[in-house]
Write an enzyme that holds these catalytic residues in place. Structure first.
Site, PDB file in Angstrom:
ATOM      1  N   ASP A  81      35.943  45.692  38.680  1.00 11.77           N
ATOM      2  CA  ASP A  81      36.438  44.704  39.633  1.00 11.77           C
ATOM      3  C   ASP A  81      37.892  44.949  40.021  1.00 11.77           C
ATOM      4  OD1 ASP A  81      33.946  43.608  39.197  1.00 11.77           O
ATOM      5  OD2 ASP A  81      34.682  41.550  39.174  1.00 11.77           O
ATOM      6  N   CYS A 122      32.316  45.008  30.714  1.00  8.05           N
ATOM      7  CA  CYS A 122      33.141  44.420  31.765  1.00  8.05           C
ATOM      8  C   CYS A 122      32.406  43.396  32.620  1.00  8.05           C
ATOM      9  CB  CYS A 122      33.785  45.528  32.588  1.00  8.05           C
ATOM     10  SG  CYS A 122      35.115  46.344  31.661  1.00  8.05           S
ATOM     11  N   LYS A 124      30.683  42.205  35.381  1.00  5.70           N
ATOM     12  CA  LYS A 124      29.324  41.851  35.794  1.00  5.70           C
ATOM     13  C   LYS A 124      28.264  42.492  34.912  1.00  5.70           C
ATOM     14  CE  LYS A 124      31.372  39.657  38.900  1.00  5.70           C
ATOM     15  NZ  LYS A 124      32.672  40.096  38.415  1.00  5.70           N
ATOM     16  N   CYS A 195      40.120  44.670  30.116  1.00  2.00           N
ATOM     17  CA  CYS A 195      41.522  44.273  30.313  1.00  2.00           C
ATOM     18  C   CYS A 195      41.947  43.200  29.318  1.00  2.00           C
ATOM     19  CB  CYS A 195      41.740  43.812  31.745  1.00  2.00           C
ATOM     20  SG  CYS A 195      41.550  45.141  32.942  1.00  2.00           S
ATOM     21  N   SER A 517      39.320  36.145  39.983  1.00  2.00           N
ATOM     22  CA  SER A 517      39.336  37.008  38.814  1.00  2.00           C
ATOM     23  C   SER A 517      39.705  36.180  37.598  1.00  2.00           C
ATOM     24  CB  SER A 517      40.368  38.115  39.023  1.00  2.00           C
ATOM     25  OG  SER A 517      40.724  38.707  37.801  1.00  2.00           O
TER      26      SER A 517
END
EC number: 4.2.1.9
Length: 616
Positions: A81, A122, A124, A195, A517
């Site tokens: 993303d 991550c 999705k 992240c 996000s």
């Protein structure tokens, strides 16, 4: 007693052709009759959260084989993303969730696999695999790639922690020098892993723990740490045990729908609210609940949000703490322990280890456990060395963070806020609700009223923000970016980041039928339902209209008379086949995205496909 699904392809003379093909994959006579377990990997070199997963599927497969199963690995797609952000690539992110779910169903059903280990990480990918798992309802264990270490750099003679969002904000801030922006960019994402803040990926991996579908430590143990290897080894062994329990002992408690039941979904949402998780988790939990045929809706989330406090605050809501700090404070089980003591959890749930919630907390809550190995695991910390390798370091904190008064995780008595980290707002602006991450909203703007600045694409909004056309007090409205209207429900991290870059982070609101996000903070309200393309009131707003936001009272109102709203609705309908579409937007939409849009529902339904349109 259920028969192994795989027997369909491995037994009987008429399956000679299938067996011949299985033999070509390396299977022998002794394998026919063993459970065939799909290792659902998502390795890709495009995504730092997945770049280290190539060999981890093999690790799981070896344990499956050693435990009496047959392992067969395949890969799903995985969209980053952050790399897809800020351009047309973001249109593909949410639709990829459905593709992942479908591809897992296709592979597992086409080959009659008996069970799965899902190696996700991550944004999705975990939700897509979760949807597939609950749709298929065969034994499953999730084991994710783990969080990235927080970035660190020295600015103004001070070492500060960083993440992706810092790089985005500084890159757009005209007051930041090129040298400093470059320094932050090079330091923000130092290792493999998802992240480092409480963004969507880490939020979802924490929620799989609360749902009972992954092992303790899954959501918080760093991708780089050697301790994480044990989660993969355990998953390979445990999935064979679960599989045999179901197929050979007729024990339906081994199935994901009996582990991730409604009580578990309520616990997961309670955790999400308490830890200030990403608003995207609401979308994904609603979608997963539908796959599990569980009656779990926005109304349930609203009720929970009104009674659950915020017990954990992590980046992007603060730069003091990242996922490595959550782990040091006890991870998901540390937060669940405090929620349990506050009487906010359903205790009669089990996880893939077969433990009830009280049993799990007794063993893994750092404030009560006597298990030194568990305490050692939660001291696993960062090494501060740039790497793309899993399990590449074994650094440990000198001590645990068990300070529930002033540490990363708080007790009820010392909660960051008596209100939780997420809230559902209702009003004539969003009759079916919208979501705000209250954990990231400054107290000074919990109530906010201002004039609308309306944009029909993220691109136009970004241009206006960076061009100085948005000023203090404005309410930025970005519409026709919902699941159907985008299509694809883009994340709005760039607009919110650029508001901060322009010094407007605490001076403006942003509302959208798109989404945000997990890295978003500020007064950012998304998932407006119904969306503009489905006839939502957000399509009727004009520049200058007054919008009133009242988070404490869970309200969002367009301050117009019912008569004026009705007149605008009539005018919109008069546009015929152009009704509920953007007036001036030029956007190329591929056939694949048009196909997605044709079945997409609004965010209050999880942006899943509308089954009523398919018949049958």
């Amino acid at each position: 007693m259920p028969k192994y699904r795989s027997a369909t392809t491995t037994h009987g003379r008429n399956m000679a052709g299938a067996r011949a093909l299985w033999r070509a994959t390396g299977m022998t006579d002794s394998d026919f009759g063993k459970p065939i377990i799909a290792v659902v990997n998502s390795f890709t070199q495009f995504v730092p959260g997945h770049v280290h997963l190539r060999d981890l599927g093999k690790l799981v497969a070896e344990q499956i084989e050693a435990s009496g199963g047959v392992a067969k690995e395949f890969n799903t797609i995985a969209v980053d993303d952050g790399i897809a952000m800020g351009h047309g690539g973001m249109l593909y992110s949410l639709p990829s969730r459905e593709l992942i779910a479908d591809s897992v169903e296709y592979m597992v059903n086409a080959h009659c696999a008996d069970a799965m280990v899902c190696i996700s990480n991550c944004d999705k990918i975990t939700p897509g695999m979760l949807m597939a798992s609950l749709r298929l309802n065969i034994p499953v264990i999730f084991v994710s790639g783990g969080p990235m270490e927080a970035g660190k750099t020295k600015l103004s003679d001070q070492i500060i922690k960083l993440d992706l969002v810092d790089a985005m904000i500084q890159g757009a801030d005209p007051k930041v020098s090129d040298d400093q922006s470059n320094q932050v960019e090079r330091s923000a994402c130092p290792t493999c892993g998802s992240c480092s803040g409480m963004f969507t990926a880490n939020s979802m991996n924490c929620l799989t723990e609360a749902l009972g579908l992954s092992q303790p430590g899954n959501g918080s143990l760093l991708a780089t740490h050697a301790d994480r290897k044990q989660l993969f080894l355990n998953a390979g062994k445990r999935i064979v045990e679960l599989t045999k329990r179901y197929y050979e002992q007729d024990d339906e408690s081994a199935l994901p729908r009996n582990i991730a039941n409604k009580a578990a979904f309520e616990n997961a949402m309670t955790l999400d609210i308490a830890m200030g998780g990403s608003t995207n988790t609401v979308l994904h939990l609603l979608a997963a609940a539908q796959e599990a045929e569980i009656d779990f809706t926005m109304s349930d989330i609203d009720k929970l949000s009104r009674k659950v406090p915020q017990l954990c605050k992590v980046a992007p809501s603060t730069q003091k703490y990242h996922m490595e700090d959550v782990h040091r404070a006890g991870g998901v089980l540390g937060i669940l322990g405090e929620l349990d003591r506050a009487g906010l959890l359903n205790r009669n749930v089990k996880n893939v280890l077969g433990l009830t919630l009280p049993q799990t907390l007794e063993q893994y809550d750092i404030t009560v456990t006597q298990d030194e190995a568990v305490k050692k695991m939660f001291r696993a910390g960062p090494a501060g060395i740039r790497t793309t390798q899993a399990f590449s370091q074994d650094c440990r904190w000198d001590s645990l963070d068990d300070d529930r008064a002033a540490g990363c995780i708080r007790s009820l008595e010392y909660a960051y806020s008596k209100d939780g980290g997420l809230a559902v707002l209702y009003g004539n602006f969003a009759e079916n609700g919208c979501i705000v991450k209250t954990a990231g909203v400054d107290d000074s703007i919990l109530k906010f009223t201002g004039p609308a600045k309306v944009y029909e694409s993220q691109d136009d909004a970004v241009e206006a923000i960076l061009g100085g056309k948005v000023v203090e007090g404005d309410v930025v409205v970005i519409r026709y970016e919902g699941p159907k209207g985008g299509p694809g429900m883009q994340e709005m991290l760039y607009p919110t980041s650029f508001l901060k870059s322009m010094g407007l982070g605490k001076a403006c609101a942003l509302i959208t039928d798109g989404r945000f996000s997990g890295g978003t903070s500020g007064l950012s309200i998304g998932h407006v339902s119904p969306e503009a393309a489905s006839g939502g009131t957000i399509a009727l707003i004009e520049d200058g209209d007054t919008i009133a936001i009242d988070i404490p009272n869970r309200s969002i109102q367009l301050q117009l008379s019912e008569a004026e709203i009705a007149a605008r609705r009539e005018a919109q309908e008069a546009r015929g086949d152009k009704a509920w579409t953007p007036k001036n937007r030029q956007r190329q939409v591929s056939f694949a995205l048009r196909a997605y849009a044709s079945l997409a529902t609004s965010a209050d339904k999880g942006a899943v496909r509308d089954k009523s349109k398919l018949g049958g």
